[in-house]
Scaffold this motif. Sequence first.
Motif, PDB file in Angstrom:
ATOM      1  N   SER A   6       0.844  -1.202   0.000  1.00 38.00           N
ATOM      2  CA  SER A   6       0.000   0.000   0.000  1.00 38.00           C
ATOM      3  C   SER A   6       0.874   1.245   0.000  1.00 38.00           C
ATOM      4  CB  SER A   6      -0.922   0.011   1.221  1.00 38.00           C
ATOM      5  OG  SER A   6      -0.151  -0.015   2.419  1.00 38.00           O
ATOM      6  N   ILE A   7       0.417   2.253  -0.735  1.00 37.69           N
ATOM      7  CA  ILE A   7       1.103   3.546  -0.813  1.00 37.69           C
ATOM      8  C   ILE A   7       0.055   4.636  -0.671  1.00 37.69           C
ATOM      9  CG2 ILE A   7       2.409   5.144  -2.285  1.00 37.69           C
ATOM     10  CD1 ILE A   7       3.658   2.729  -3.655  1.00 37.69           C
ATOM     11  N   CYS A   8       0.360   5.650   0.126  1.00 39.06           N
ATOM     12  CA  CYS A   8      -0.505   6.823   0.253  1.00 39.06           C
ATOM     13  C   CYS A   8       0.199   8.015  -0.373  1.00 39.06           C
ATOM     14  CB  CYS A   8      -0.815   7.113   1.718  1.00 39.06           C
ATOM     15  SG  CYS A   8      -1.934   8.514   1.974  1.00 39.06           S
ATOM     16  N   ILE A   9      -0.495   8.716  -1.245  1.00 40.96           N
ATOM     17  CA  ILE A   9       0.005   9.938  -1.873  1.00 40.96           C
ATOM     18  C   ILE A   9      -0.685  11.121  -1.217  1.00 40.96           C
ATOM     19  CG2 ILE A   9       0.058  11.281  -4.012  1.00 40.96           C
ATOM     20  CD1 ILE A   9       0.036   8.581  -5.516  1.00 40.96           C
ATOM     21  N   LEU A  10       0.089  12.084  -0.757  1.00 43.83           N
ATOM     22  CA  LEU A  10      -0.489  13.308  -0.208  1.00 43.83           C
ATOM     23  C   LEU A  10      -0.090  14.468  -1.110  1.00 43.83           C
ATOM     24  CD1 LEU A  10      -0.442  14.433   3.543  1.00 43.83           C
ATOM     25  CD2 LEU A  10      -0.593  16.011   1.630  1.00 43.83           C
ATOM     26  N   ARG A  11      -1.013  14.884  -1.940  1.00 42.59           N
ATOM     27  CA  ARG A  11      -0.884  16.115  -2.736  1.00 42.59           C
ATOM     28  C   ARG A  11      -2.285  16.626  -2.928  1.00 42.59           C
ATOM     29  NH1 ARG A  11       3.149  19.944  -4.367  1.00 42.59           N
ATOM     30  NH2 ARG A  11       1.680  21.592  -4.850  1.00 42.59           N
ATOM     31  N   THR A  12      -2.625  17.670  -2.187  1.00 43.46           N
ATOM     32  CA  THR A  12      -4.014  18.110  -2.156  1.00 43.46           C
ATOM     33  C   THR A  12      -4.318  19.183  -3.203  1.00 43.46           C
ATOM     34  OG1 THR A  12      -3.545  19.801  -0.482  1.00 43.46           O
ATOM     35  CG2 THR A  12      -4.142  17.600   0.309  1.00 43.46           C
ATOM     36  N   SER A  13      -3.326  19.984  -3.567  1.00 42.20           N
ATOM     37  CA  SER A  13      -3.566  21.101  -4.480  1.00 42.20           C
ATOM     38  C   SER A  13      -2.250  21.475  -5.144  1.00 42.20           C
ATOM     39  CB  SER A  13      -4.138  22.294  -3.699  1.00 42.20           C
ATOM     40  OG  SER A  13      -3.195  22.738  -2.723  1.00 42.20           O
ATOM     41  N   ALA A  14      -2.284  22.354  -6.148  1.00 38.50           N
ATOM     42  CA  ALA A  14      -3.426  22.946  -6.809  1.00 38.50           C
ATOM     43  C   ALA A  14      -3.686  22.160  -8.093  1.00 38.50           C
ATOM     44  CB  ALA A  14      -3.152  24.407  -7.118  1.00 38.50           C
ATOM     45  N   ILE A  15      -4.583  22.656  -8.954  1.00 40.23           N
ATOM     46  CA  ILE A  15      -4.984  21.905 -10.132  1.00 40.23           C
ATOM     47  C   ILE A  15      -3.776  21.487 -10.978  1.00 40.23           C
ATOM     48  CG2 ILE A  15      -6.181  22.064 -12.355  1.00 40.23           C
ATOM     49  CD1 ILE A  15      -8.069  21.533 -10.076  1.00 40.23           C
ATOM     50  N   GLY A  16      -2.894  22.436 -11.275  1.00 45.34           N
ATOM     51  CA  GLY A  16      -1.737  22.106 -12.105  1.00 45.34           C
ATOM     52  C   GLY A  16      -0.853  21.060 -11.463  1.00 45.34           C
ATOM     53  N   ASP A  17      -0.585  21.214 -10.175  1.00 42.27           N
ATOM     54  CA  ASP A  17       0.286  20.266  -9.480  1.00 42.27           C
ATOM     55  C   ASP A  17      -0.359  18.888  -9.381  1.00 42.27           C
ATOM     56  OD1 ASP A  17       2.489  21.992  -8.948  1.00 42.27           O
ATOM     57  OD2 ASP A  17       1.275  22.990  -7.423  1.00 42.27           O
ATOM     58  N   VAL A  18      -1.642  18.850  -9.141  1.00 43.16           N
ATOM     59  CA  VAL A  18      -2.340  17.570  -9.095  1.00 43.16           C
ATOM     60  C   VAL A  18      -2.264  16.876 -10.457  1.00 43.16           C
ATOM     61  CG1 VAL A  18      -4.652  16.557  -8.918  1.00 43.16           C
ATOM     62  CG2 VAL A  18      -3.827  18.107  -7.137  1.00 43.16           C
ATOM     63  N   THR A  19      -2.365  17.666 -11.527  1.00 42.13           N
ATOM     64  CA  THR A  19      -2.203  17.103 -12.872  1.00 42.13           C
ATOM     65  C   THR A  19      -0.826  16.467 -13.020  1.00 42.13           C
ATOM     66  OG1 THR A  19      -3.678  18.818 -13.740  1.00 42.13           O
ATOM     67  CG2 THR A  19      -2.355  17.627 -15.331  1.00 42.13           C
ATOM     68  N   HIS A  20       0.192  17.103 -12.418  1.00 41.74           N
ATOM     69  CA  HIS A  20       1.560  16.576 -12.516  1.00 41.74           C
ATOM     70  C   HIS A  20       1.741  15.263 -11.764  1.00 41.74           C
ATOM     71  CE1 HIS A  20       2.697  20.147 -14.532  1.00 41.74           C
ATOM     72  NE2 HIS A  20       2.940  20.910 -13.487  1.00 41.74           N
ATOM     73  N   VAL A  21       0.875  14.980 -10.806  1.00 42.75           N
ATOM     74  CA  VAL A  21       0.992  13.744 -10.026  1.00 42.75           C
ATOM     75  C   VAL A  21       0.479  12.537 -10.809  1.00 42.75           C
ATOM     76  CG1 VAL A  21       0.236  12.559  -7.903  1.00 42.75           C
ATOM     77  CG2 VAL A  21       0.836  14.989  -7.833  1.00 42.75           C
ATOM     78  N   VAL A  22      -0.438  12.772 -11.738  1.00 43.63           N
ATOM     79  CA  VAL A  22      -1.075  11.645 -12.440  1.00 43.63           C
ATOM     80  C   VAL A  22      -0.059  10.727 -13.121  1.00 43.63           C
ATOM     81  CG1 VAL A  22      -2.716  11.008 -14.257  1.00 43.63           C
ATOM     82  CG2 VAL A  22      -3.260  12.883 -12.690  1.00 43.63           C
ATOM     83  N   PRO A  23       0.967  11.240 -13.831  1.00 38.94           N
ATOM     84  CA  PRO A  23       1.948  10.311 -14.409  1.00 38.94           C
ATOM     85  C   PRO A  23       2.650   9.441 -13.374  1.00 38.94           C
ATOM     86  CG  PRO A  23       2.119  12.457 -15.470  1.00 38.94           C
ATOM     87  CD  PRO A  23       1.211  12.629 -14.290  1.00 38.94           C
ATOM     88  N   LEU A  24       2.868   9.970 -12.170  1.00 38.83           N
ATOM     89  CA  LEU A  24       3.454   9.152 -11.109  1.00 38.83           C
ATOM     90  C   LEU A  24       2.518   8.004 -10.741  1.00 38.83           C
ATOM     91  CD1 LEU A  24       5.589   8.576  -8.893  1.00 38.83           C
ATOM     92  CD2 LEU A  24       4.273  10.134  -7.413  1.00 38.83           C
ATOM     93  N   VAL A  25       1.231   8.295 -10.644  1.00 34.98           N
ATOM     94  CA  VAL A  25       0.248   7.240 -10.368  1.00 34.98           C
ATOM     95  C   VAL A  25       0.328   6.165 -11.447  1.00 34.98           C
ATOM     96  CG1 VAL A  25      -2.224   6.729 -10.221  1.00 34.98           C
ATOM     97  CG2 VAL A  25      -1.298   8.753  -9.078  1.00 34.98           C
ATOM     98  N   ARG A  26       0.421   6.589 -12.701  1.00 38.58           N
ATOM     99  CA  ARG A  26       0.503   5.627 -13.810  1.00 38.58           C
ATOM    100  C   ARG A  26       1.778   4.793 -13.713  1.00 38.58           C
ATOM    101  NH1 ARG A  26      -4.656   5.396 -15.168  1.00 38.58           N
ATOM    102  NH2 ARG A  26      -5.482   7.241 -16.198  1.00 38.58           N
ATOM    103  N   THR A  27       2.889   5.428 -13.304  1.00 35.69           N
ATOM    104  CA  THR A  27       4.151   4.705 -13.142  1.00 35.69           C
ATOM    105  C   THR A  27       4.036   3.647 -12.060  1.00 35.69           C
ATOM    106  OG1 THR A  27       5.485   6.587 -13.903  1.00 35.69           O
ATOM    107  CG2 THR A  27       6.594   4.964 -12.517  1.00 35.69           C
ATOM    108  N   LEU A  28       3.445   4.013 -10.923  1.00 39.93           N
ATOM    109  CA  LEU A  28       3.270   3.060  -9.823  1.00 39.93           C
ATOM    110  C   LEU A  28       2.353   1.917 -10.235  1.00 39.93           C
ATOM    111  CD1 LEU A  28       2.808   5.622  -6.890  1.00 39.93           C
ATOM    112  CD2 LEU A  28       4.836   4.206  -7.331  1.00 39.93           C
ATOM    113  N   GLN A  29       1.277   2.237 -10.932  1.00 41.15           N
ATOM    114  CA  GLN A  29       0.331   1.198 -11.341  1.00 41.15           C
ATOM    115  C   GLN A  29       0.953   0.233 -12.340  1.00 41.15           C
ATOM    116  OE1 GLN A  29      -2.886   3.798 -12.641  1.00 41.15           O
ATOM    117  NE2 GLN A  29      -4.129   3.224 -10.857  1.00 41.15           N
ATOM    118  N   ALA A  30       1.785   0.761 -13.247  1.00 41.98           N
ATOM    119  CA  ALA A  30       2.407  -0.100 -14.256  1.00 41.98           C
ATOM    120  C   ALA A  30       3.413  -1.060 -13.625  1.00 41.98           C
ATOM    121  CB  ALA A  30       3.098   0.761 -15.319  1.00 41.98           C
ATOM    122  N   ALA A  31       4.152  -0.571 -12.640  1.00 40.31           N
ATOM    123  CA  ALA A  31       5.179  -1.398 -12.004  1.00 40.31           C
ATOM    124  C   ALA A  31       4.587  -2.368 -10.989  1.00 40.31           C
ATOM    125  CB  ALA A  31       6.210  -0.499 -11.329  1.00 40.31           C
ATOM    126  N   TRP A  32       3.606  -1.902 -10.240  1.00 40.23           N
ATOM    127  CA  TRP A  32       3.046  -2.685  -9.142  1.00 40.23           C
ATOM    128  C   TRP A  32       1.515  -2.674  -9.215  1.00 40.23           C
ATOM    129  CZ3 TRP A  32       6.494   0.861  -5.769  1.00 40.23           C
ATOM    130  CH2 TRP A  32       7.824   0.375  -5.779  1.00 40.23           C
TER     131      TRP A  32
END
Length: 347
Positions: A6-32
């Motif tokens: 299990s992994i918890c991501i804490l990034r609450t704001s703002a819109i642009g920064d949250v958009t930047h987190v999505v590729p990291l989510v995809r990287t984690l999902q692809a690997a694990w």
Amino acid sequence: MSTPASICILRTSAIGDVTHVVPLVRTLQAAWPQTELTWIVGKLERKLVGDLPGVHFVTFDKGAGLAGMRAVGEALKGQRFDALLQMQVALRSNLLSLFIKAGRRVGYDKARARDGHGLVINERIPARTGEHVLDAMGSFCEPLGLKQTQVRWDIPIPEEAHAWAAEQLPGDQPTLLVSPTSSHSLRNWRPERYAAVMDHAAARGWRVALSGGPSAFERRMADAVLAACRHGPLDLTGKDTLKKMMALLVRAPMLLTPDSGPMHMANAVGGKVLGLHAASNPNRSGPYSDRRWCVDKYDEAALAFLGKPASEIPWGAKIEKPGVMDLITVDDVVERFEACASHLGLA
């Protein structure tokens, strides 16, 4: 290195920064693919990314103060994560992270940490300078033994949002979408200058549409832009949602905007961005995939307002000074519009 359960991501704001987190989510999902992902996100930001498949979202209401933090703690009651990715350094986020139980607590390097960040983490991402914000966020997987080598968003857009966008922008006439306001007022350009560029695009046969959120500030900016326009653009201010905005950005080949959330939303769907940069460095916070169409006056701003070139000020320093955006002229933006239109085969 063993796969975390299990992994918890804490990034609450703002819109642009949250958009930047999505590729990291995809990287984690692809690997694990079996790893359970939980993302603590803001109320508004959840409306953009909250339907990402395979992610459990917990909403943080920052307006609720300590009660909002306790609500997050209650939602996570009984859970202990293998790793927390503490991706926000503001004091409020550092305090919020104390409500999250995790063995490994990954945060920023010392140069980028502040507001007690070092007290709530026990590991740090690599210390680097000269990175785009998205790459910095992508590096949060490196202490876990991964490397982000691909950048993919694929943020879901509902069919009803696409249908709404098609009603607003029917046919195949190319559209210049203009989102004139940033949440940082000193990043915003003058309304009459937006209007001049919009009139130029209209005279070149483009459909022009104005967009923005429902706030009173954005409405005032839109009204000022409209009042200065000779051609009457389509006014969608306050009419869209974040998902509808994404759908508009799919249909519009070009977006004109300052450094703002819509800039990064447009980039995420492959749109071309005429970004207006003087207060911020486009190499750090501009549209990640393609910055060729941005107007970059950041170095000029550093010389004019700080007395030294951008190469001699801290990476990522903001030059949010009154008048800084006046360094960007109408001719600067028209030139980039024409270059981008030619590149798209729409000149």
